[in-house]
Design a protein around this motif. Structure first.
Motif, PDB file in Angstrom:
ATOM      1  N   GLY A  40      -6.326  -2.956  -8.230  1.00 15.36           N
ATOM      2  CA  GLY A  40      -5.100  -2.895  -9.004  1.00 15.36           C
ATOM      3  C   GLY A  40      -4.329  -1.645  -8.626  1.00 15.36           C
ATOM      4  N   ILE A  41      -3.066  -1.626  -8.977  1.00 14.77           N
ATOM      5  CA  ILE A  41      -2.216  -0.465  -8.701  1.00 14.77           C
ATOM      6  C   ILE A  41      -2.233   0.437  -9.928  1.00 14.77           C
ATOM      7  N   TYR A  42      -2.537   1.711  -9.706  1.00 12.47           N
ATOM      8  CA  TYR A  42      -2.563   2.707 -10.777  1.00 12.47           C
ATOM      9  C   TYR A  42      -1.350   3.618 -10.686  1.00 12.47           C
ATOM     10  N   LEU A  43      -0.833   3.986 -11.842  1.00 17.10           N
ATOM     11  CA  LEU A  43       0.010   5.162 -11.980  1.00 17.10           C
ATOM     12  C   LEU A  43      -0.913   6.297 -12.383  1.00 17.10           C
ATOM     13  N   GLY A  44      -0.917   7.364 -11.607  1.00 18.91           N
ATOM     14  CA  GLY A  44      -1.602   8.589 -12.012  1.00 18.91           C
ATOM     15  C   GLY A  44      -0.566   9.479 -12.672  1.00 18.91           C
ATOM     16  N   GLU A  45      -0.625   9.589 -13.982  1.00 21.51           N
ATOM     17  CA  GLU A  45       0.303  10.463 -14.710  1.00 21.51           C
ATOM     18  C   GLU A  45      -0.402  11.796 -14.902  1.00 21.51           C
ATOM     19  N   HIS A  46       0.140  12.833 -14.277  1.00 19.96           N
ATOM     20  CA  HIS A  46      -0.546  14.117 -14.231  1.00 19.96           C
ATOM     21  C   HIS A  46       0.050  15.173 -15.166  1.00 19.96           C
ATOM     22  N   ARG A  47       1.028  14.788 -15.985  1.00 22.54           N
ATOM     23  CA  ARG A  47       1.628  15.727 -16.947  1.00 22.54           C
ATOM     24  C   ARG A  47       1.373  15.222 -18.359  1.00 22.54           C
ATOM     25  N   ASP A  48       1.360  16.175 -19.297  1.00 22.46           N
ATOM     26  CA  ASP A  48       1.163  15.806 -20.700  1.00 22.46           C
ATOM     27  C   ASP A  48       2.400  15.152 -21.313  1.00 22.46           C
ATOM     28  N   LEU A  49       3.579  15.658 -20.992  1.00 20.08           N
ATOM     29  CA  LEU A  49       4.804  15.184 -21.644  1.00 20.08           C
ATOM     30  C   LEU A  49       5.809  14.628 -20.643  1.00 20.08           C
ATOM     31  N   ALA A  50       5.364  13.791 -19.752  1.00 19.49           N
ATOM     32  CA  ALA A  50       6.272  13.162 -18.782  1.00 19.49           C
ATOM     33  C   ALA A  50       6.998  12.009 -19.461  1.00 19.49           C
ATOM     34  N   GLY A  51       8.103  11.631 -18.900  1.00 19.90           N
ATOM     35  CA  GLY A  51       8.841  10.491 -19.430  1.00 19.90           C
ATOM     36  C   GLY A  51       8.620   9.262 -18.571  1.00 19.90           C
ATOM     37  N   SER A  52       9.631   8.430 -18.544  1.00 18.96           N
ATOM     38  CA  SER A  52       9.593   7.246 -17.686  1.00 18.96           C
ATOM     39  C   SER A  52       9.492   7.687 -16.227  1.00 18.96           C
ATOM     40  N   ARG A  53       8.803   6.909 -15.441  1.00 17.97           N
ATOM     41  CA  ARG A  53       8.676   7.194 -14.005  1.00 17.97           C
ATOM     42  C   ARG A  53       9.398   6.110 -13.222  1.00 17.97           C
ATOM     43  N   SER A  54      10.049   6.506 -12.112  1.00 10.88           N
ATOM     44  CA  SER A  54      10.777   5.566 -11.257  1.00 10.88           C
ATOM     45  C   SER A  54       9.968   5.247 -10.016  1.00 10.88           C
ATOM     46  N   VAL A  55       9.874   3.959  -9.725  1.00 11.74           N
ATOM     47  CA  VAL A  55       9.196   3.476  -8.528  1.00 11.74           C
ATOM     48  C   VAL A  55      10.200   2.652  -7.730  1.00 11.74           C
ATOM     49  N   LEU A 105       0.678   7.180  -7.124  1.00 13.67           N
ATOM     50  CA  LEU A 105       0.348   5.754  -7.084  1.00 13.67           C
ATOM     51  C   LEU A 105      -0.873   5.581  -6.200  1.00 13.67           C
ATOM     52  N   VAL A 106      -1.848   4.808  -6.668  1.00 10.67           N
ATOM     53  CA  VAL A 106      -3.052   4.547  -5.880  1.00 10.67           C
ATOM     54  C   VAL A 106      -3.558   3.138  -6.170  1.00 10.67           C
ATOM     55  N   CYS A 141      -0.393  15.414  -4.572  1.00  8.32           N
ATOM     56  CA  CYS A 141      -0.666  15.541  -3.133  1.00  8.32           C
ATOM     57  C   CYS A 141      -1.992  14.893  -2.758  1.00  8.32           C
ATOM     58  N   LEU A 142      -2.998  15.068  -3.595  1.00  5.29           N
ATOM     59  CA  LEU A 142      -4.322  14.510  -3.308  1.00  5.29           C
ATOM     60  C   LEU A 142      -4.340  12.980  -3.381  1.00  5.29           C
ATOM     61  N   MET A 143      -3.643  12.419  -4.364  1.00  8.03           N
ATOM     62  CA  MET A 143      -3.699  10.977  -4.601  1.00  8.03           C
ATOM     63  C   MET A 143      -2.656  10.194  -3.811  1.00  8.03           C
ATOM     64  N   GLY A 144      -1.480  10.763  -3.603  1.00 10.85           N
ATOM     65  CA  GLY A 144      -0.453  10.093  -2.819  1.00 10.85           C
ATOM     66  C   GLY A 144       0.689   9.546  -3.652  1.00 10.85           C
ATOM     67  N   SER A 145       1.792   9.280  -2.972  1.00 10.00           N
ATOM     68  CA  SER A 145       3.014   8.850  -3.647  1.00 10.00           C
ATOM     69  C   SER A 145       3.385   7.391  -3.393  1.00 10.00           C
ATOM     70  N   SER A 146       2.570   6.672  -2.619  1.00  9.50           N
ATOM     71  CA  SER A 146       2.937   5.280  -2.347  1.00  9.50           C
ATOM     72  C   SER A 146       1.720   4.421  -2.022  1.00  9.50           C
ATOM     73  N   VAL A 147       1.922   3.127  -2.195  1.00  7.77           N
ATOM     74  CA  VAL A 147       0.926   2.135  -1.775  1.00  7.77           C
ATOM     75  C   VAL A 147       1.668   0.998  -1.075  1.00  7.77           C
ATOM     76  N   THR A 148       1.017   0.402  -0.100  1.00  2.00           N
ATOM     77  CA  THR A 148       1.550  -0.747   0.620  1.00  2.00           C
ATOM     78  C   THR A 148       0.537  -1.878   0.493  1.00  2.00           C
ATOM     79  N   VAL A 149       1.042  -3.059   0.108  1.00  2.00           N
ATOM     80  CA  VAL A 149       0.172  -4.208  -0.145  1.00  2.00           C
ATOM     81  C   VAL A 149       0.735  -5.421   0.594  1.00  2.00           C
ATOM     82  N   PRO A 150      -0.115  -6.176   1.296  1.00  2.00           N
ATOM     83  CA  PRO A 150       0.383  -7.402   1.907  1.00  2.00           C
ATOM     84  C   PRO A 150       0.776  -8.431   0.838  1.00  2.00           C
ATOM     85  N   VAL A 151       1.726  -9.284   1.202  1.00  2.00           N
ATOM     86  CA  VAL A 151       2.216 -10.336   0.318  1.00  2.00           C
ATOM     87  C   VAL A 151       1.960 -11.678   0.991  1.00  2.00           C
TER      88      VAL A 151
END
Length: 141
Positions: free
Chosen positions: A117-132, A49-50, A95-105
């Motif tokens: 904007g918040i990005y999902l970096g999907e780094h696999r070809d055949l990944a499924g649903s991702r949990s956040v 997530l970035v 590891c390079l991009m990171g696993s979390s983002v924090t945003v003020p509300v």
């Protein structure tokens, strides 16, 4: 007030995907927060997530192209290879991009910059649903 919720993102192909609106659609509770912090954490080691550019999709394509050159699939020096040639590079990219983002509300919305904007970096070809895991903390209306 504290609120924590697990969000299942729809599956996506490899690359960077703008997911801000999907997260907001699955987190209507955010509108109750007058001031606070939203923390988003992806529960996977082959995705990231970035925060970045939310208007020009070429930024997302360029990020993917650059990361593929930094951590190419199938390199001979990888020893972690049992899960496919894209698995170890996916771990490196995570590891390079990171696993979390924090945003003020504020006033029931994320206080992102105009072009953020918040990005999902999907780094696999055949990944499924991702949990956040989304964690909100702050004062409510």
């Amino acid at each position: 007030m504290w609120l924590q919720k697990r969000i299942a993102l729809k599956p996506r192909p490899r690359g960077f995907h703008l997911i801000t609106e999907e997260l907001l659609g699955l987190l209507p509770e955010l509108r109750k927060f007058r001031i606070g912090i939203a923390h988003f954490f992806i529960q996977h080691t082959s995705a990231s997530l970035v925060l970045n550019e939310n208007a020009d999709p070429s930024v997302r394509r360029d990020l993917e192209t650059h990361l593929r050159s930094l951590a190419p699939d199938g390199s001979a020096h990888y020893t972690h290879t049992l899960e496919g040639e894209d698995d170890m590079p996916a771990h490196i990219k995570s590891c390079l991009m990171g696993s979390s983002v924090t945003v003020p509300v504020g006033d029931g919305r994320l206080l992102l910059g105009t072009w953020q904007g918040i990005y999902l970096g999907e780094h696999r070809d055949l990944a499924g649903s991702r949990s956040v895991v989304a964690t909100l903390n702050g004062e409510t209306f």
